[in-house]
Scaffold this active site. Structure first.
Site, PDB file in Angstrom:
ATOM      1  N   SER A 181      38.715  40.524  39.854  1.00 28.43           N
ATOM      2  CA  SER A 181      37.257  40.410  39.693  1.00 28.43           C
ATOM      3  C   SER A 181      36.717  41.680  39.045  1.00 28.43           C
ATOM      4  O   SER A 181      35.696  41.660  38.372  1.00 28.43           O
ATOM      5  CB  SER A 181      36.594  40.202  41.057  1.00 28.43           C
ATOM      6  N   GLU A 211      49.981  38.650  45.741  1.00 30.59           N
ATOM      7  CA  GLU A 211      50.925  39.772  45.679  1.00 30.59           C
ATOM      8  C   GLU A 211      50.349  40.937  44.888  1.00 30.59           C
ATOM      9  O   GLU A 211      50.858  42.045  44.955  1.00 30.59           O
ATOM     10  CB  GLU A 211      52.244  39.318  45.040  1.00 30.59           C
ATOM     11  N   HIS A 227      42.455  33.458  42.081  1.00 29.46           N
ATOM     12  CA  HIS A 227      42.017  32.881  43.359  1.00 29.46           C
ATOM     13  C   HIS A 227      42.363  31.391  43.417  1.00 29.46           C
ATOM     14  O   HIS A 227      42.708  30.873  44.468  1.00 29.46           O
ATOM     15  CB  HIS A 227      40.499  33.039  43.529  1.00 29.46           C
ATOM     16  N   LEU A 266      35.231  34.560  41.596  1.00 30.23           N
ATOM     17  CA  LEU A 266      36.536  33.905  41.557  1.00 30.23           C
ATOM     18  C   LEU A 266      37.053  33.717  40.136  1.00 30.23           C
ATOM     19  O   LEU A 266      36.288  33.534  39.191  1.00 30.23           O
ATOM     20  CB  LEU A 266      36.442  32.542  42.253  1.00 30.23           C
ATOM     21  N   HIS A 267      38.372  33.771  40.005  1.00 26.07           N
ATOM     22  CA  HIS A 267      39.050  33.549  38.718  1.00 26.07           C
ATOM     23  C   HIS A 267      40.327  32.767  38.997  1.00 26.07           C
ATOM     24  O   HIS A 267      40.568  32.360  40.159  1.00 26.07           O
ATOM     25  CB  HIS A 267      39.326  34.891  38.029  1.00 26.07           C
ATOM     26  N   MET A 291      36.630  37.766  48.114  1.00 24.31           N
ATOM     27  CA  MET A 291      35.326  38.440  48.048  1.00 24.31           C
ATOM     28  C   MET A 291      34.506  37.835  46.895  1.00 24.31           C
ATOM     29  O   MET A 291      33.574  38.470  46.398  1.00 24.31           O
ATOM     30  CB  MET A 291      35.510  39.939  47.852  1.00 24.31           C
TER      31      MET A 291
HETATM   32  O1  PAF Z   1      41.680  40.712  48.821  1.00 23.09           O
HETATM   33  C1  PAF Z   1      40.463  40.564  49.053  1.00 23.09           C
HETATM   34  O2  PAF Z   1      39.723  39.941  48.309  1.00 23.09           O
HETATM   35  C2  PAF Z   1      39.891  41.194  50.326  1.00 23.09           C
HETATM   36  O3  PAF Z   1      40.488  42.418  50.605  1.00 23.09           O
HETATM   37  C3  PAF Z   1      39.957  40.250  51.529  1.00 23.09           C
HETATM   38  C4  PAF Z   1      41.394  39.934  51.924  1.00 23.09           C
HETATM   39  C5  PAF Z   1      39.206  38.966  51.235  1.00 23.09           C
HETATM   40  C6  PAF Z   1      39.299  40.925  52.754  1.00 23.09           C
HETATM   41  O4  PAF Z   1      37.964  41.229  52.497  1.00 23.09           O
END
Ligand code: PAF
Length: 281
Positions: free
Chosen positions: A187, A149, A33, A29-30, A26
């Site tokens: 985030s 996880e 990700h 990012l950090h 979503m």
């Molecule tokens: O973990 C997330 O960032 C969200 O739940 C996902 C898997 C991108 C679905 O919107």
């Protein structure tokens, strides 16, 4: 790095890629990700190569009416710079209208796993997650997808969904990445006030203690009492839930004889943080 803002663009790019691993996010990012991007790349390398696609979409259907959808951090330029550096091949940045066409009537719901635990605290949340992940899988058609996880229930639910619906995507689990003081990267951490940010390390402290207690043979009731005591010793922490579940299927446990996952949900101000750790007796 290719940027695709519509399903059509994404599908056109996908036609030219033989093997793809997807990192659904979503945004905001950090390093957590980026660990998903590295895992996706490592999996592709083992298969003989391929392309990593990251999706960035703040999915409205997984937020409840009083949740933080409007406040959810967004930083498209920063995200794209990080992904470029990380060697991502393509980014899918759809709009809300591009994903949810007016009149849509279909959603995906993973029954029991979607209603327990965080699903009880956030009704409808996992239906939104399962639906958007299914849509992303259908649009991007990856052979594999990486999930953290840290969102343990989400990871378990997606594995169940993929098995139940025969979706041909291999799920790649990725260990939680932590700040130097142990706070799990998220985030949402950006929204913590400085005192709450300092206080939030209590989650990792409680989990560290819990893992040791399970290894030393503590009973379930002693374990739960100690976790609550540690969290409540931090006055800024508003404990929402403490759960100890079977690490494979999140079923309830009465005794500590198999690996368990300890799942915590704690609010600091108006920010709900979750963290988890698998403990082995
Ligand atoms: O973990 C997330 O960032 C969200 O739940 C996902 C898997 C991108 C679905 O919107």
């Amino acid at each position: 790095m290719q940027i695709c803002r519509s399903t059509q663009d994404m599908r056109a790019w996908r036609e030219g890629a033989a093997r793809v691993a997807l990192v659904p996010t979503m945004g905001a990012l950090h390093k957590g990700h980026l660990a998903l991007v590295s895992r996706a790349r490592a999996w592709l390398d083992l298969q003989g190569g391929g392309q990593v696609v990251t999706s960035i979409f703040v999915n409205p259907t997984q937020f409840g009416p009083n949740e933080d959808l409007d406040k959810y951090p967004r930083d498209e330029a920063g995200d794209l710079a990080l992904l470029e550096q990380a060697g991502c091949d393509a980014v899918f940045l759809p709009t809300v209208d591009g994903i949810y066409r007016p009149g849509a009537q279909t959603h995906v719901e993973v029954a029991a796993l979607g209603r327990m635990l965080m699903g009880r605290l956030r009704p409808g949340h996992f239906r939104g997650v399962a639906t958007v992940v299914t849509k992303l899988f259908n649009i991007v058609q990856p052979q594999a997808a990486a999930f953290g996880e840290k969102d343990y229930q989400q990871l378990t639910l997606i594995r169940q969904m993929v098995a139940d619906l025969d979706i041909p995507v291999q799920i790649l689990p990725v260990a939680t990445v932590r700040e130097a003081d142990g706070l799990a990267m998220s985030s949402r951490n950006q929204r913590l006030t400085p005192p709450d940010r300092a206080a939030a390390t209590v989650l990792n402290l409680a989990l560290d203690q819990a893992v040791q207690m399970v290894a030393q043979g503590a009973s379930l009731s002693t374990l739960r009492r100690q976790i609550r005591k540690t969290l409540q010793a931090q006055p800024r922490a508003q404990v929402r839930s403490i759960d100890t579940r079977d690490a494979d299927d999140l079923s309830r446990v009465q005794t500590l004889v198999r690996p368990v996952v300890i799942l915590l949900a704690v609010r600091f101000g108006d920010v709900l943080l979750i963290d988890q750790r698998v403990a082995h007796p």
